[in-house]
Design a protein around this motif. Structure first.
Motif, PDB file in Angstrom:
ATOM      1  N   GLY A  81       0.827  -1.194   0.000  1.00  0.00           N
ATOM      2  CA  GLY A  81       0.000   0.000   0.000  1.00  0.00           C
ATOM      3  C   GLY A  81       0.862   1.245   0.000  1.00  0.00           C
ATOM      4  N   SER A  82       0.223   2.381   0.016  1.00  0.00           N
ATOM      5  CA  SER A  82       0.943   3.648  -0.047  1.00  0.00           C
ATOM      6  C   SER A  82       0.763   4.436   1.244  1.00  0.00           C
ATOM      7  CB  SER A  82       0.461   4.469  -1.236  1.00  0.00           C
ATOM      8  OG  SER A  82      -0.946   4.603  -1.219  1.00  0.00           O
ATOM      9  N   VAL A  83       1.767   5.236   1.545  1.00  0.00           N
ATOM     10  CA  VAL A  83       1.717   6.180   2.655  1.00  0.00           C
ATOM     11  C   VAL A  83       1.399   7.546   2.056  1.00  0.00           C
ATOM     12  CG1 VAL A  83       3.015   7.282   4.523  1.00  0.00           C
ATOM     13  CG2 VAL A  83       3.378   4.852   3.992  1.00  0.00           C
ATOM     14  N   SER A 102      -0.455  15.654  -3.485  1.00  0.00           N
ATOM     15  CA  SER A 102       0.144  15.144  -4.710  1.00  0.00           C
ATOM     16  C   SER A 102       1.645  15.358  -4.564  1.00  0.00           C
ATOM     17  CB  SER A 102      -0.407  15.912  -5.919  1.00  0.00           C
ATOM     18  OG  SER A 102       0.248  15.513  -7.109  1.00  0.00           O
ATOM     19  N   LEU A 103       2.425  14.262  -4.584  1.00  0.00           N
ATOM     20  CA  LEU A 103       3.850  14.349  -4.257  1.00  0.00           C
ATOM     21  C   LEU A 103       4.736  14.251  -5.500  1.00  0.00           C
ATOM     22  CD1 LEU A 103       4.014  12.070  -1.072  1.00  0.00           C
ATOM     23  CD2 LEU A 103       3.578  14.540  -1.221  1.00  0.00           C
ATOM     24  N   GLU A 104       5.844  14.951  -5.443  1.00  0.00           N
ATOM     25  CA  GLU A 104       6.829  14.882  -6.528  1.00  0.00           C
ATOM     26  C   GLU A 104       7.588  13.567  -6.436  1.00  0.00           C
ATOM     27  OE1 GLU A 104      10.691  17.400  -8.235  1.00  0.00           O
ATOM     28  OE2 GLU A 104       9.993  17.693  -6.163  1.00  0.00           O
ATOM     29  N   ASN A 105       7.653  12.845  -7.564  1.00  0.00           N
ATOM     30  CA  ASN A 105       8.370  11.568  -7.546  1.00  0.00           C
ATOM     31  C   ASN A 105       9.787  11.728  -8.081  1.00  0.00           C
ATOM     32  OD1 ASN A 105       8.178  11.603 -10.357  1.00  0.00           O
ATOM     33  ND2 ASN A 105       6.673   9.939 -10.476  1.00  0.00           N
ATOM     34  N   ASN A 112      -0.759   4.050  -9.814  1.00  0.00           N
ATOM     35  CA  ASN A 112       0.540   4.676  -9.570  1.00  0.00           C
ATOM     36  C   ASN A 112       1.332   3.937  -8.497  1.00  0.00           C
ATOM     37  OD1 ASN A 112      -0.058   6.644 -11.457  1.00  0.00           O
ATOM     38  ND2 ASN A 112      -0.720   8.155  -9.953  1.00  0.00           N
ATOM     39  N   SER A 113       0.626   3.426  -7.499  1.00  0.00           N
ATOM     40  CA  SER A 113       1.298   2.660  -6.448  1.00  0.00           C
ATOM     41  C   SER A 113       1.796   1.319  -6.979  1.00  0.00           C
ATOM     42  CB  SER A 113       0.349   2.451  -5.265  1.00  0.00           C
ATOM     43  OG  SER A 113      -0.011   3.694  -4.680  1.00  0.00           O
ATOM     44  N   ALA A 114       0.992   0.681  -7.821  1.00  0.00           N
ATOM     45  CA  ALA A 114       1.402  -0.592  -8.429  1.00  0.00           C
ATOM     46  C   ALA A 114       2.608  -0.387  -9.343  1.00  0.00           C
ATOM     47  CB  ALA A 114       0.245  -1.201  -9.209  1.00  0.00           C
ATOM     48  N   ALA A 115       2.654   0.775 -10.027  1.00  0.00           N
ATOM     49  CA  ALA A 115       3.802   1.080 -10.889  1.00  0.00           C
ATOM     50  C   ALA A 115       5.080   1.177 -10.057  1.00  0.00           C
ATOM     51  CB  ALA A 115       3.556   2.386 -11.645  1.00  0.00           C
ATOM     52  N   GLY A 170      10.391   5.878 -12.237  1.00  0.00           N
ATOM     53  CA  GLY A 170       9.240   5.724 -13.130  1.00  0.00           C
ATOM     54  C   GLY A 170       8.378   6.976 -13.132  1.00  0.00           C
ATOM     55  N   LYS A 171       7.961   7.400 -14.325  1.00  0.00           N
ATOM     56  CA  LYS A 171       7.223   8.656 -14.451  1.00  0.00           C
ATOM     57  C   LYS A 171       5.882   8.628 -13.726  1.00  0.00           C
ATOM     58  CE  LYS A 171       5.171   7.472 -18.978  1.00  0.00           C
ATOM     59  NZ  LYS A 171       3.760   7.527 -18.570  1.00  0.00           N
ATOM     60  N   ASP A 172       5.265   7.439 -13.584  1.00  0.00           N
ATOM     61  CA  ASP A 172       3.962   7.340 -12.929  1.00  0.00           C
ATOM     62  C   ASP A 172       4.042   6.810 -11.503  1.00  0.00           C
ATOM     63  OD1 ASP A 172       2.590   8.190 -15.258  1.00  0.00           O
ATOM     64  OD2 ASP A 172       2.690   6.158 -16.074  1.00  0.00           O
ATOM     65  N   SER A 173       5.234   6.492 -11.032  1.00  0.00           N
ATOM     66  CA  SER A 173       5.379   5.846  -9.720  1.00  0.00           C
ATOM     67  C   SER A 173       5.083   6.819  -8.580  1.00  0.00           C
ATOM     68  CB  SER A 173       6.799   5.297  -9.552  1.00  0.00           C
ATOM     69  OG  SER A 173       7.037   4.229 -10.447  1.00  0.00           O
ATOM     70  N   TYR A 174       4.203   6.384  -7.686  1.00  0.00           N
ATOM     71  CA  TYR A 174       3.982   7.149  -6.457  1.00  0.00           C
ATOM     72  C   TYR A 174       5.168   6.871  -5.535  1.00  0.00           C
ATOM     73  CZ  TYR A 174       1.827   8.969  -2.233  1.00  0.00           C
ATOM     74  OH  TYR A 174       1.578   9.696  -1.102  1.00  0.00           O
ATOM     75  N   PRO A 175       5.744   7.918  -4.906  1.00  0.00           N
ATOM     76  CA  PRO A 175       7.030   7.740  -4.212  1.00  0.00           C
ATOM     77  C   PRO A 175       6.998   7.051  -2.850  1.00  0.00           C
ATOM     78  CG  PRO A 175       6.318  10.029  -4.080  1.00  0.00           C
ATOM     79  CD  PRO A 175       5.342   9.335  -4.986  1.00  0.00           C
ATOM     80  N   LEU A 176       5.819   6.897  -2.237  1.00  0.00           N
ATOM     81  CA  LEU A 176       5.761   6.323  -0.886  1.00  0.00           C
ATOM     82  C   LEU A 176       4.939   5.038  -0.889  1.00  0.00           C
ATOM     83  CD1 LEU A 176       5.325   9.467   1.396  1.00  0.00           C
ATOM     84  CD2 LEU A 176       7.092   7.720   1.614  1.00  0.00           C
ATOM     85  N   VAL A 177       5.593   3.953  -1.261  1.00  0.00           N
ATOM     86  CA  VAL A 177       4.917   2.661  -1.382  1.00  0.00           C
ATOM     87  C   VAL A 177       5.725   1.606  -0.640  1.00  0.00           C
ATOM     88  CG1 VAL A 177       4.216   0.848  -3.004  1.00  0.00           C
ATOM     89  CG2 VAL A 177       3.816   3.236  -3.571  1.00  0.00           C
TER      90      VAL A 177
END
Length: 370
Positions: free
Chosen positions: A135-137, A265-268, A280-283, A303-310
């Motif tokens: 999951g994501s934080v 919305s966080l900068e990756n 985005n979290s799965a990416a 990754g351009k679509d990756s959420y940074p806190l996973v």
């Protein structure tokens, strides 16, 4: 001569006794068993042998996956009433300690155990680390007038948690969010007060993106925070943010959604601002390969679509359990969670594990024995 009245007087006691016996037998056969053990008392009040396949399992640890684990264990118990599984969200740090002291049958942590923590597990127990979900934080906030998905750069959210950005109308935040009028309001950090895997995930990420954070604070399930107030568990942090205007904290995605709190919305790593959608979290998850010991640390996924806190989150299972019944029950529960249980993940805000990952974890489950 025996009169009819005399005959009735003689028969009534026999009928009463027969009916009473039949009623008692019927109650024994149809009434649900009382108590969690579902067994009759044995000598001196101790329970007798449990029915074949029956087991009671207890677990404790991370609050991050607690909503999903509780759903899984409830659903499994409905289909398998002989197996009772309880789980308490007490934080990853407390869960690891309870596992090491053998006060629970299994535990859970959002940060895979370190070599030192594994070495502290009794040799007659051992441990196998099983990533069960992911999951994501998210960074939740309570800022009057702010949009639902306020943009925060890596430098900005690091500086907020370092205590360097002290007010919501700071020019660095305003520059990222043109057209948004943010209030002249103190930014109050809300962080975990207990040993927390969610803290471990967040501080590992901060250490990866901020050299100052890495030097001054570092990473771990418990750190010396430069600023802020504490809340116990993801639910405690959520409550603190809800109740205090100007506050910002970090929690598992599902807590934000369930409590209708806005998240940033966080900068990756690629410089894009992304939301913690399941895609985005799965990416982000797909960018990191699980090693042989199944301990993966996703500090700053590319990754351009990756959420940074996973993060993955792990069940800590003993390699040797007290009884064969418990070992079999725990294995079957975990196998169900990795297959049927995964279907509940997305509805609660968690990432369904990819099939190659579940296959590897299912193989690792077989290490559980007695």
């Amino acid at each position: 001569m025996v009169t009819r009245a005399t005959l009735i007087r003689r028969i009534l006691p026999v009928l009463a006794a027969t009916l009473g016996a039949n009623l008692l037998l019927s109650q024994c056969q149809s009434s649900p068993p009382e108590g969690p053990s579902a067994t009759a008392p044995g000598p001196e009040g101790t329970p007798s042998s449990a029915p074949a396949g029956a087991a009671t399992l207890s677990g404790a640890g991370a609050t991050f996956p607690a909503p999903l684990y509780q759903r899984w264990f409830y659903d499994y118990g409905q289909a398998n009433p002989n197996v009772k599984v309880s789980y308490q969200g007490v934080g990853s740090g407390a869960g690891i300690k309870q596992f090491q002291s053998k006060t629970v049958d299994f535990a859970a942590s959002d940060v895979a155990m370190s070599d030192e923590e594994i070495a502290a597990v009794p040799a007659d127990r051992g441990v196998v680390l099983l990533p069960m979900t992911a999951g994501s934080v998210v960074l939740i906030y309570n800022v009057p007038g702010a949009p639902e998905n306020l943009k925060l750069s890596r430098a900005v959210y690091s500086d907020i948690f370092l205590g360097k950005i002290k007010n919501w109308n700071d020019p660095k935040i305003a520059e990222l969010n043109p057209g948004v009028k943010l209030p002249d309001l103190a930014a109050t950090v809300v962080r975990r007060a207990d040993g927390s895997g969610t803290t471990g995930v967040f501080t590992r990420h901060l250490s990866a993106v901020s050299p100052e954070w890495k030097t001054k604070v570092g990473e771990g399930i418990a750190v010396k925070w430069p600023t802020g107030v504490g809340g116990k568990g993801n639910d405690g942090v959520t409550a603190q943010v809800q109740q205090n205007p100007g506050s910002i904290g970090y929690v598992e995605y599902g807590y934000a959604v369930n409590n209708k709190l806005p998240y940033a919305s966080l900068e990756n790593k690629d410089g894009n601002y992304v939301l913690p959608t399941l895609e985005n979290s799965a990416a982000a998850l797909a960018s990191v390969e699980l090693p042989a010991d199944l301990r993966a640390f996703i500090a700053d996924p590319p990754g351009k679509d990756s959420y940074p806190l996973v993060t993955y989150t792990w069940i800590l299972a003993p390699k040797k359990m007290d009884t064969p019944e418990k070992a079999t029950a725990l294995k079957e529960v975990l196998k169900w969670c990795l297959t049927e249980g995964q279907k509940s993940s997305e509805s609660l805000g968690y990432i369904e594990l990819p099939k190659p990952v579940t296959e590897r974890v299912l193989t690792a489950v077989e290490q559980i024995g007695s």
